[in-house]
Design an enzyme around this catalytic site. Sequence first.
Site, PDB file in Angstrom:
ATOM      1  N   GLU A  46       1.173   5.080   0.834  1.00 15.17           N
ATOM      2  CA  GLU A  46       1.044   4.805   2.276  1.00 15.17           C
ATOM      3  C   GLU A  46       2.355   4.255   2.827  1.00 15.17           C
ATOM      4  O   GLU A  46       3.265   3.893   2.078  1.00 15.17           O
ATOM      5  CB  GLU A  46      -0.090   3.813   2.531  1.00 15.17           C
ATOM      6  CG  GLU A  46       0.119   2.468   1.858  1.00 15.17           C
ATOM      7  CD  GLU A  46      -0.517   1.302   2.611  1.00 15.17           C
ATOM      8  OE1 GLU A  46      -0.383   1.234   3.852  1.00 15.17           O
ATOM      9  OE2 GLU A  46      -1.135   0.460   1.940  1.00 15.17           O
TER      10      GLU A  46
ATOM     11  N   LYS B 288      -7.298  -8.475  -0.345  1.00 23.00           N
ATOM     12  CA  LYS B 288      -6.662  -9.783  -0.184  1.00 23.00           C
ATOM     13  C   LYS B 288      -7.648 -10.894   0.091  1.00 23.00           C
ATOM     14  O   LYS B 288      -8.652 -10.703   0.755  1.00 23.00           O
ATOM     15  CB  LYS B 288      -5.689  -9.727   0.982  1.00 23.00           C
ATOM     16  CG  LYS B 288      -4.440  -9.057   0.593  1.00 23.00           C
ATOM     17  CD  LYS B 288      -3.392  -9.291   1.648  1.00 23.00           C
ATOM     18  CE  LYS B 288      -2.393  -8.197   1.490  1.00 23.00           C
ATOM     19  NZ  LYS B 288      -2.909  -6.985   2.109  1.00 23.00           N
TER      20      LYS B 288
HETATM   21  N1  PSU Z   1      -2.412  -4.336   1.999  1.00 24.22           N
HETATM   22  C1  PSU Z   1      -1.136  -4.726   1.793  1.00 24.22           C
HETATM   23  N2  PSU Z   1      -0.220  -4.519   2.747  1.00 24.22           N
HETATM   24  C2  PSU Z   1      -0.540  -3.857   3.878  1.00 24.22           C
HETATM   25  C3  PSU Z   1      -1.890  -3.399   4.074  1.00 24.22           C
HETATM   26  C4  PSU Z   1      -2.786  -3.677   3.111  1.00 24.22           C
HETATM   27  O1  PSU Z   1      -0.813  -5.271   0.758  1.00 24.22           O
HETATM   28  O2  PSU Z   1       0.342  -3.656   4.708  1.00 24.22           O
HETATM   29  C5  PSU Z   1      -2.207  -2.483   5.219  1.00 24.22           C
HETATM   30  C6  PSU Z   1      -2.751  -1.172   4.616  1.00 24.22           C
HETATM   31  O3  PSU Z   1      -2.071  -0.089   5.221  1.00 24.22           O
HETATM   32  C7  PSU Z   1      -4.203  -1.174   5.003  1.00 24.22           C
HETATM   33  C8  PSU Z   1      -4.130  -1.870   6.314  1.00 24.22           C
HETATM   34  O4  PSU Z   1      -4.767   0.110   5.082  1.00 24.22           O
HETATM   35  O5  PSU Z   1      -3.217  -2.938   6.087  1.00 24.22           O
HETATM   36  C9  PSU Z   1      -5.464  -2.363   6.789  1.00 24.22           C
HETATM   37  O6  PSU Z   1      -5.337  -2.700   8.147  1.00 24.22           O
HETATM   38  P1  PSU Z   1      -6.652  -2.996   9.014  1.00 24.22           P
HETATM   39  O7  PSU Z   1      -7.254  -4.188   8.374  1.00 24.22           O
HETATM   40  O8  PSU Z   1      -6.123  -3.273  10.399  1.00 24.22           O
HETATM   41  O9  PSU Z   1      -7.519  -1.778   8.899  1.00 24.22           O
END
Ligand code: PSU
Length: 311
Positions: free
Chosen positions: A30, A164
């Site tokens: 990603e 996380k």
């Molecule tokens: N985990 C990480 N770093 C990130 C993200 C997740 O260690 O930058 C990012 C990923 O791209 C994940 C997104 O899909 O955050 C989720 O965002 P939201 O909670 O807004 O869907």
Amino acid sequence: MTAAPMTPDIDLSPEVARARAENRPVVALESTIITHGMPWPRNLETARLVEAELRQAGATPATIAVIDGRLCVGLSPERLETLAQARDVAKLSRADLAACLATGGTGATTVAATMIAATLARLEVFATGGIGGVHRGAEASFDISADLQELAASPVTVVAAGAKAILDLPKTLEVLETLGVPVIAVGQDDFPAFWSRDSGLKAPLRIDDPAGIARAHRMRRALGLPGGQLIANPVPAGDEIPRDRIAPIVEAALAEATAQGISGKSVTPFLLARIFELTQGQSLQANIALVRNNARLAAAISLELAALDAK
Ligand code: PSU
Ligand code: MN
């Protein structure tokens, strides 16, 4: 007269196109982790290291992003650097992808959008850091990442270090269970919590060998089940921040986010940046180590899938 069907322009990098033509394993990566998850220049260094891990393990990296309205599967070194340096890049999830492509925009893909692109490009394995999940306080905010539904819809095996500790992990596991997403821990019974190896919660499933994970991926398809699987690979022991040390830091960052009225897409990037400051950079060290570790496992799974195809 009916209009010609619209198809997204998919730009395969030459490296990915070659690997695909020769039936060699390709692993998706990603780009939101690059643009929103880590500070410059460590983000670019990490992106390069992760790609190098995959190549060394015998798989071809396909970092995914939207650039000028084109869905890029595999980024040239120049494009990777431009993206890593760009400011105010859009964060694209399932809801945003079509509009960005249709309007010629540029954006980084989250886990959800990367899974959609991977499926279009027929890639089955994807390595990341952590997935989005159910946010704490979701019973009031309704903030649940689209990553969870995507795992139920797109047939991709996603290797992550769990979710996380900024999220509500019990609720995240409950939603994944409701959606029918297999959550498979590797090498331990506990569901890992990104920076920490354990969360105090048991993962619903455990498979320790990449071959078993590859067979489980194919078995879902054989059963006619849509969606993928979440592989929860703990951060290497030497790089973890133990749960009791990260917990108060997460609480402090969450309290600041609430006090400053941070909401929606900004929540995760804000918390990551604050936790980086509050741990004096140790959270980033752990993040880099776990993504590299996930890339190695994803490569091994992709090789096992290729071996199944060769049978
Ligand atoms: N985990 C990480 N770093 C990130 C993200 C997740 O260690 O930058 C990012 C990923 O791209 C994940 C997104 O899909 O955050 C989720 O965002 P939201 O909670 O807004 O869907
Ligand atoms: Mn959200």
